[in-house]
Design a protein around this motif. Structure first.
Motif, PDB file in Angstrom:
ATOM      1  N   GLY A   1       0.821  -1.219   0.000  1.00 19.79           N
ATOM      2  CA  GLY A   1       0.000   0.000   0.000  1.00 19.79           C
ATOM      3  C   GLY A   1       0.847   1.257   0.000  1.00 19.79           C
ATOM      4  N   LEU A   2       1.822   1.321   0.901  1.00 20.78           N
ATOM      5  CA  LEU A   2       2.691   2.490   0.981  1.00 20.78           C
ATOM      6  C   LEU A   2       3.500   2.642  -0.301  1.00 20.78           C
ATOM      7  CD1 LEU A   2       3.892   4.824   2.549  1.00 20.78           C
ATOM      8  CD2 LEU A   2       5.449   3.243   3.660  1.00 20.78           C
TER       9      LEU A   2
ATOM     10  N   ALA B   1       1.275   3.864  -3.139  1.00 28.06           N
ATOM     11  CA  ALA B   1       0.818   5.245  -2.929  1.00 28.06           C
ATOM     12  C   ALA B   1       1.906   6.224  -3.309  1.00 28.06           C
ATOM     13  CB  ALA B   1       0.415   5.442  -1.470  1.00 28.06           C
ATOM     14  N   VAL B   2       3.156   5.898  -2.956  1.00 30.45           N
ATOM     15  CA  VAL B   2       4.241   6.830  -3.248  1.00 30.45           C
ATOM     16  C   VAL B   2       4.693   6.706  -4.710  1.00 30.45           C
ATOM     17  CG1 VAL B   2       6.630   7.408  -2.690  1.00 30.45           C
ATOM     18  CG2 VAL B   2       5.024   6.926  -0.862  1.00 30.45           C
TER      19      VAL B   2
ATOM     20  N   THR C   1       1.965   7.365  -7.714  1.00 29.96           N
ATOM     21  CA  THR C   1       1.615   8.791  -7.791  1.00 29.96           C
ATOM     22  C   THR C   1       2.708   9.546  -8.538  1.00 29.96           C
ATOM     23  OG1 THR C   1       0.639   8.504  -5.621  1.00 29.96           O
ATOM     24  CG2 THR C   1       0.852  10.758  -6.416  1.00 29.96           C
ATOM     25  N   ALA C   2       3.955   9.314  -8.109  1.00 36.58           N
ATOM     26  CA  ALA C   2       5.080  10.012  -8.736  1.00 36.58           C
ATOM     27  C   ALA C   2       5.160   9.658 -10.219  1.00 36.58           C
ATOM     28  CB  ALA C   2       6.380   9.649  -8.024  1.00 36.58           C
TER      29      ALA C   2
ATOM     30  N   PRO D   1      -2.430   0.031   8.703  1.00 35.66           N
ATOM     31  CA  PRO D   1      -2.423  -0.814   7.500  1.00 35.66           C
ATOM     32  C   PRO D   1      -1.121  -0.724   6.714  1.00 35.66           C
ATOM     33  CG  PRO D   1      -3.912   1.063   7.234  1.00 35.66           C
ATOM     34  CD  PRO D   1      -3.486   1.058   8.649  1.00 35.66           C
ATOM     35  N   LEU D   2      -0.431   0.417   6.795  1.00 37.71           N
ATOM     36  CA  LEU D   2       0.815   0.548   6.037  1.00 37.71           C
ATOM     37  C   LEU D   2       2.025   0.134   6.866  1.00 37.71           C
ATOM     38  CD1 LEU D   2       0.085   3.867   4.142  1.00 37.71           C
ATOM     39  CD2 LEU D   2      -0.279   1.532   3.393  1.00 37.71           C
TER      40      LEU D   2
ATOM     41  N   MET E   1       5.904   7.868   7.373  1.00 36.94           N
ATOM     42  CA  MET E   1       5.002   7.982   6.233  1.00 36.94           C
ATOM     43  C   MET E   1       4.966   9.418   5.721  1.00 36.94           C
ATOM     44  SD  MET E   1       1.555   5.888   6.419  1.00 36.94           S
ATOM     45  CE  MET E   1       0.418   7.196   6.716  1.00 36.94           C
TER      46      MET E   1
ATOM     47  N   TRP F   1       7.856  10.174   3.667  1.00 28.75           N
ATOM     48  CA  TRP F   1       7.683   9.644   2.316  1.00 28.75           C
ATOM     49  C   TRP F   1       6.827  10.580   1.465  1.00 28.75           C
ATOM     50  CZ3 TRP F   1      10.227   6.954  -0.824  1.00 28.75           C
ATOM     51  CH2 TRP F   1      10.977   5.866  -0.396  1.00 28.75           C
ATOM     52  N   PHE F   2       5.763  11.107   2.051  1.00 32.23           N
ATOM     53  CA  PHE F   2       4.900  11.958   1.229  1.00 32.23           C
ATOM     54  C   PHE F   2       5.526  13.329   0.988  1.00 32.23           C
ATOM     55  CE2 PHE F   2       1.757   8.738   2.446  1.00 32.23           C
ATOM     56  CZ  PHE F   2       1.510   8.310   1.158  1.00 32.23           C
TER      57      PHE F   2
ATOM     58  N   LEU G   1       7.742  12.649  -1.865  1.00 29.69           N
ATOM     59  CA  LEU G   1       6.959  12.555  -3.098  1.00 29.69           C
ATOM     60  C   LEU G   1       6.693  13.951  -3.659  1.00 29.69           C
ATOM     61  CD1 LEU G   1       5.175  11.034  -5.119  1.00 29.69           C
ATOM     62  CD2 LEU G   1       3.343  11.107  -3.441  1.00 29.69           C
TER      63      LEU G   1
ATOM     64  N   ALA H   1       9.820  15.468  -4.978  1.00 26.72           N
ATOM     65  CA  ALA H   1      10.191  14.832  -6.248  1.00 26.72           C
ATOM     66  C   ALA H   1       9.417  15.470  -7.391  1.00 26.72           C
ATOM     67  CB  ALA H   1       9.907  13.330  -6.188  1.00 26.72           C
ATOM     68  N   LEU H   2       8.145  15.797  -7.140  1.00 29.54           N
ATOM     69  CA  LEU H   2       7.355  16.433  -8.185  1.00 29.54           C
ATOM     70  C   LEU H   2       7.873  17.837  -8.489  1.00 29.54           C
ATOM     71  CD1 LEU H   2       3.809  15.206  -7.188  1.00 29.54           C
ATOM     72  CD2 LEU H   2       5.170  14.472  -9.120  1.00 29.54           C
TER      73      LEU H   2
END
Lengths: 127, 326
Positions: free
Chosen positions: A86-87, A90-91, A94-95, B21-22, B29, B32-33, B36, B39-40
């Motif tokens: 899942g993680l 998601a990462v 998306t990228a 769940p993750l 987490m 990580w976001f 992300l 990175a964009l």
């Protein structure tokens, strides 16, 4: 998650005994890939100058090797390999999705502007 | 109050809360976001670079001719060597970082300390190298003449080897002096004037028969076009506007100023990430030394900054490809 690492790379072709060993293995892999890139960048073999889909074969090789490096940095150094699906999705997805979209739009438009300059009535560069 | 619901009766069930769940902590987490989104941002910059490059595909500078310098080796053309070294330093410091994370999982404080220390050293070497790379790029080497239309004319001999303007041009007395605040309008100032005027370059070129002009236009083999002697002279006389040395945000002796703009912006933004990464690493390094994580019984903080540090390496891999290789 922290303590159980998956210790295989290259789809199980290479298996390591410990996480530390895997780290050094991945370093060797990344070094080899970088060395190949540098050698190709210096000598630029004439064979690889042909074009596929509008870009030199050499440049395709560079980009693919870069993605290979990015994969191993993310999967083994950043431990993406050990995270839940899942993680990871998601990462990563998306990228990948957004970046592909961005690249397509901008390169397409850049090529179009170039076409207008060189074929259209706008004089591009008077000296 | 009997009517207040204290227990929902769903404890331990799927919707009872407290699920992960993750299987990652909140902090990890969110790191990580953050990565992300960062990175964009970088993708946006690199895609914009691609846009400009595709727009000027016929006369974009060739990176191999721009970044040819290695510290302590003066006057040698060694493309790629130094930047390959920088890449290796950054990958190496990524390795020491991941070793620190690994040692942290095993609660080995001494090892974590040493690996963090090596990571910081690697980061500093990289930032220093980048500063040197910038300085060399800003200083320039051969010099060039910018035309009225903004194109760049470089000088070569009959064999196609680059010639430096200072080697064939002599400075003559000129009426034009740099404007300073003390000598005129106090609220107006200007930068230093170029070492030579275009007229002096024309004289120098006329005095040496084998000097030719190379334009930025790429031929079908990907080489820059060299003009004939007559074309060279008339090109310089009719269109020459400004002698430029090195690169900045306005002019670039290697070709399109956009190349310099993107180089400064993207490697600068990346360098800023490396710098802040080093600062964060230093903070964590001291936290490790004073035993914060030992008392917390978890080195997860090392893992989180590790993620950031690897991300910096990841971005560099792409910058390396798109600025130096492709």
């Amino acid at each position: 998650m922290a303590h159980d690492h998956k210790l295989e790379i290259l789809r199980g072709t290479v298996k390591f005994k410990s996480n530390t060993q895997k780290i050094w293995g991945v370093l060797i892999l990344l070094s080899i890939v970088t060395a190949v890139e540098v050698v190709l960048g210096i000598y630029k073999p004439e064979v690889l100058m042909g074009k596929i889909i509008g870009m030199k074969i050499l440049n395709w090789i560079f980009i693919i090797l870069t993605l290979v490096k990015a994969y191993y940095i993310t999967w083994d150094f950043m431990h993406m390999r050990d995270e839940t699906k899942g993680l990871r999705r998601a990462v990563v997805w998306t990228a990948i999705f957004l970046i592909c979209y961005l690249i397509f739009i901008l390169l397409q438009e850049g090529g179009y502007v170039e076409g207008v300059y060189s074929n259209g009535f706008i004089k591009q560069h008077g000296f | 109050m009997d009517t207040t619901v204290v227990n929902t009766g769903t404890e331990g069930k799927t919707w009872g809360g407290g699920n992960e769940p993750l299987k990652a902590s909140y902090g990890k987490m969110m790191m990580w976001f953050f990565i992300l989104s960062d990175a964009l941002t970088f993708s946006g910059f690199l895609a914009a670079y691609g846009f400009s490059r595709f727009k000027f595909i016929d006369y974009w500078p060739i990176a191999d001719e721009v970044f040819t310098h290695v510290p302590f080796l003066h006057g040698q053309e060694l493309p790629m060597i130094y930047v390959a070294f920088m890449t290796f330093v950054l990958i190496m410091s990524s390795v020491t970082m991941v070793l620190a994370v690994d040692a942290g999982h095993k609660m080995q404080k001494t090892k974590v300390t040493w690996y963090m220390f090596l990571t910081i050293i690697g980061g500093l070497i990289f930032v220093g190298s980048q500063a040197w790379e910038w300085a060399t790029f800003i200083k320039g080497d051969f010099g060039a003449v910018q035309t009225k239309g903004g194109n760049i004319l470089q000088f070569v001999n009959a064999e196609g080897e680059r010639l430096a303007i200072r080697d064939f041009t002599t400075s003559q007395h000129s009426e034009r002096a740099q404007h300073e605040r003390k000598s005129g309008l106090w609220f107006v100032s200007e930068g230093s004037l170029p070492d030579f005027t275009v007229a002096e370059v024309v004289k120098g070129m006329e005095a040496n028969d084998d000097i030719l002009i190379r334009t930025q236009m790429l031929d079908e083999h990907g080489h820059k076009t060299v003009l004939s002697r007559e074309e060279s002279l008339s090109m310089l006389k009719d269109h020459g506007n400004l002698v430029v040395h090195g690169a900045n945000l306005h002019v670039n002796e290697y070709g399109s100023p956009l190349f310099a703009d993107f180089f400064f912006f993207i490697t600068g933004f990346h360098g800023f990430h490396v710098f802040s990464g080093v600062v964060i690493n230093i903070i964590i390094f001291f936290n490790v030394i004073i035993g914060t994580y030992e008392r917390r019984r978890s080195y997860e903080m090392v893992e989180k900054v590790g993620l950031y540090w690897h991300f910096v390496d990841l971005v560099w891999v792409f910058v390396f490809t798109f600025f130096y290789l492709v």
